[in-house]
Design a protein around this motif. Structure first.
Motif, PDB file in Angstrom:
ATOM      1  N   ASP A  46      38.668 -26.281 -45.772  1.00 35.92           N
ATOM      2  CA  ASP A  46      38.685 -25.518 -44.477  1.00 35.92           C
ATOM      3  C   ASP A  46      36.563 -25.956 -44.555  1.00 35.92           C
ATOM      4  O   ASP A  46      36.043 -24.675 -43.888  1.00 35.92           O
ATOM      5  CB  ASP A  46      38.626 -24.442 -44.573  1.00 35.92           C
ATOM      6  N   THR A  47      36.340 -26.055 -45.569  1.00 39.05           N
ATOM      7  CA  THR A  47      34.716 -25.366 -46.037  1.00 39.05           C
ATOM      8  C   THR A  47      33.796 -27.121 -45.931  1.00 39.05           C
ATOM      9  O   THR A  47      34.311 -28.111 -46.446  1.00 39.05           O
ATOM     10  CB  THR A  47      34.787 -25.560 -47.160  1.00 39.05           C
ATOM     11  N   SER A  52      28.942 -25.129 -46.373  1.00 36.20           N
ATOM     12  CA  SER A  52      30.130 -24.277 -46.939  1.00 36.20           C
ATOM     13  C   SER A  52      30.659 -23.889 -45.379  1.00 36.20           C
ATOM     14  O   SER A  52      31.152 -22.423 -45.293  1.00 36.20           O
ATOM     15  CB  SER A  52      30.008 -22.859 -48.007  1.00 36.20           C
ATOM     16  N   SER A  54      32.861 -22.864 -42.443  1.00 33.38           N
ATOM     17  CA  SER A  54      34.422 -22.699 -42.040  1.00 33.38           C
ATOM     18  C   SER A  54      34.786 -23.837 -40.795  1.00 33.38           C
ATOM     19  O   SER A  54      34.197 -23.370 -39.767  1.00 33.38           O
ATOM     20  CB  SER A  54      35.291 -21.797 -41.917  1.00 33.38           C
ATOM     21  N   CYS A  68      31.264 -29.116 -37.390  1.00 34.68           N
ATOM     22  CA  CYS A  68      31.181 -27.819 -38.151  1.00 34.68           C
ATOM     23  C   CYS A  68      30.080 -26.729 -37.548  1.00 34.68           C
ATOM     24  O   CYS A  68      29.166 -27.408 -36.958  1.00 34.68           O
ATOM     25  CB  CYS A  68      30.599 -27.847 -40.155  1.00 34.68           C
TER      26      CYS A  68
END
Length: 105
Positions: A46-47, A52, A54, A68
């Motif tokens: 998920d990252t 970073s 989600s 993203c």
């Protein structure tokens, strides 16, 4: 390191994730994004490796690409392959199967 690919973990009823939607789950401390496309279910880390974000909360395109929400890096939800900058590496993909009515990763 947790070997998530050796054991399938039950997550939720498959019907809980409609086609074109995603769900974030945490399995043994690992955040995983589950995506439901016309062709089935797919799971990736998920990252986003860039900063970073989600991926679950990104923009899912019908052809199976997730963008993203932070800076728009795009990934193939089937494989985790990175498709565009600013990310320079992909994310791990996980096998998915349905046992009865339950989605497992």
């Amino acid at each position: 390191m947790i070997q998530l690919d050796r054991i399938f973990h039950p997550l939720c009823p498959a019907a809980d994730i409609p086609v074109g939607k995603s769900k974030r789950v945490v399995v043994e401390g690992v955040a995983i994004a589950i995506f439901h496309l016309e062709e089935g279910f797919f799971a990736i880390a998920d990252t986003c490796p860039h900063q970073s974000g989600s991926l679950t909360f990104g923009w899912l395109e019908p052809e199976g690409v997730i963008a993203c929400p932070r800076h728009g890096a795009r990934f193939d939800v089937r494989t985790g392959e990175v498709l565009t900058l600013p990310a320079v590496c992909g994310v791990r993909s996980y096998p998915v199967r349905i046992e009865g009515e339950t989605l497992c990763v």
